[in-house]
Design an enzyme around this catalytic site. Structure first.
Site, short mmCIF file in Angstrom:
data_model
loop_
_atom_site.label_atom_id
_atom_site.label_comp_id
_atom_site.label_asym_id
_atom_site.label_seq_id
_atom_site.Cartn_x
_atom_site.Cartn_y
_atom_site.Cartn_z
N ALA A 235 0.83 -1.21 0.00
CA ALA A 235 0.00 0.00 0.00
C ALA A 235 0.86 1.26 0.00
CB ALA A 235 -0.92 -0.01 1.22
N GLU A 238 2.04 1.50 -3.83
CA GLU A 238 1.02 1.71 -4.87
C GLU A 238 0.34 3.07 -4.77
OE1 GLU A 238 -3.18 -0.22 -6.47
OE2 GLU A 238 -2.35 -0.84 -4.55
N SER A 240 1.14 5.83 -3.18
CA SER A 240 2.00 7.01 -3.30
C SER A 240 2.44 7.25 -4.74
CB SER A 240 3.23 6.86 -2.41
OG SER A 240 2.86 6.86 -1.04
N CYS A 346 -6.44 5.75 6.79
CA CYS A 346 -5.12 5.34 6.30
C CYS A 346 -4.05 5.39 7.39
CB CYS A 346 -4.71 6.23 5.13
SG CYS A 346 -3.05 5.87 4.51
N GLU A 355 5.61 12.73 2.19
CA GLU A 355 6.25 12.26 0.96
C GLU A 355 5.78 13.09 -0.23
OE1 GLU A 355 6.25 8.00 -1.26
OE2 GLU A 355 6.39 7.97 0.92
#
Length: 398
Positions: A235, A238, A240, A346, A355
């Site tokens: 996760a 994918e 990000s 999340c 990020e």
């Protein structure tokens, strides 16, 4: 009352937002045939989606699905025992063991290392004047960050990206590749955990192994440990990748906003939230199964049937967001569902935000004159209803 409109599920990949607009206005809940050929209930309006995300009667545990009514990822038990298949109390226990790794304070310490990775990736392409930004930047950055966090050796990262891509977008002409990718991942994580158990390091996976091997009622099972490592890596990579690429495309489509953020990077925090609302990487929340007959938007959904909560549709619902089709970082975005809601919100949200801000800041600073290197209509999206992501993003710069 059940709502029906003429509908082809492939429209959710070819024209997702136009299709969701039509479905949302036709009714809050629709009986559809999913991409796997099985029936499902698609929920489209903000209030119903938000309520559904936090409704304890909607289970994530696949054992609560009506037999024969659902087919999804076929993962081995050692990868299946993850948070996306769990309800309380197991979900509460497992999440509590890992959530401390994603506190804002700990994530903020990663900001400088993430910027270093971003600069190294841009160093490799800056002089070329053009690149596929997805392959050269949006892809390598998240996998490097999450692998550093978990403690995955450098030599194993390229293979992991290939396996993940095989799971995200299976090749219908070569279905064996997906099965092979699952087998590779299973062996990879089993071997990695064994090596970390023998030689612990200062990384998240070593911490999770210590929690697994310690004492007390909160211990992880071995399958939960392996599944949790798989989920964090899968996760974290994918979502990000897609969010970075989708956000860059949004900036290319809105040059005034790109100029504004280049001049004042302090606005990136608000922009990242708006990118997540406007064109996020997860159009649908993980499927759910009612533990009893449940009324959603005036429609009774029988126990055990598949419920799909559309985050993409909810985030563009004019009942909650003013002029939702407009990209506006200054809008009131309170309550956007791009990162979920409720107990399944999340886990890596602080990491994802940091990020994204760091990746976009480096890009805007390092690549002036950024623009598409192909006509806009030539860009292609992954043929997936559950992941909103580009196949490539060719760009050039001054």
């Amino acid at each position: 009352m059940q709502n029906t409109v003429p509908f082809d599920v492939t429209a959710l990949t070819t024209d997702p937002y136009g299709t969701y607009d039509r479905l949302r206005e036709a009714g809050p809940v629709h009986r559809i045939t999913g991409p796997d050929g099985r029936p499902a209930w698609l929920v489209t309006r903000y209030d119903d989606v938000r309520q559904g995300l936090a409704d304890p009667r909607l289970s994530l545990d696949k054992s609560n699905a009506t037999p024969g009514n659902y087919s999804g990822f076929a993962l081995p038990p050692a990868l299946e025992a993850n948070l996306l298949n769990m309800d309380p109390p197991d979900h509460t226990r497992v999440r509590r063991l890992v959530v401390k790794a994603f506190t804002p304070g700990r994530i903020d310490k990663l900001r400088a290392p993430v910027r270093k990775v971003a600069d190294e990736l841009l160093d490799a392409v800056e002089a070329d004047g053009r690149a596929d930004l997805l392959a050269a930047y949006a892809g390598p950055l998240p996998i490097t960050v999450i692998c550093d966090l978990l403690g995955v050796p450098q030599a194993d990262r390229r293979d992991f990206r290939a396996w993940t891509d095989a799971l995200i977008t299976p090749d219908p002409e070569r279905p064996h590749l997906m099965k092979e990718a699952v087998g590779h991942m299973m062996r990879f994580f089993t071997g990695l955990i064994a090596s970390k158990r023998a030689e612990p390091a200062d990384d998240l996976l070593s911490d999770l192994i210590a929690a697994r091997d310690g004492e007390g009622d909160d211990r992880l099972s071995e399958d939960e440990l392996t599944s949790l490592a798989f989920l964090i890596l899968f996760a974290g990579y994918e979502n990000s990748v897609h969010l970075i690429a989708n956000s860059v495309l949004a900036l290319l489509d809105h040059p005034a906003l790109m100029r504004s953020l280049r001049k004042d990077p302090a606005g990136l925090g608000a922009a990242v939230e708006e990118f997540n609302r406007w064109d996020g990487p997860t159009p649908l929340a993980i499927r759910r199964f009612p533990l009893e007959d449940v009324e959603i938007g005036g429609v009774t959904v029988p126990a055990g049937e598949t419920v799909l909560l559309s985050i993409a549709s909810a985030n563009r619902d004019p009942r909650h967001f003013t002029d939702p089709e407009r990209l506006d970082p200054n809008r009131d975005r309170s309550g956007h569902l791009g990162l979920g809601h409720g107990i399944h919100y999340c886990l890596g949200a602080p990491l994802a935000r940091m990020e994204m801000e760091t990746a976009l800041a480096a890009l805007l600073e390092r690549l002036p004159g950024l623009e598409l290197d192909v006509p806009r209509e030539e860009l292609k999206w992954r043929p997936s209803v559950r992941a909103r992501g580009l196949i490539s993003l060719p760009v050039r710069w001054s």
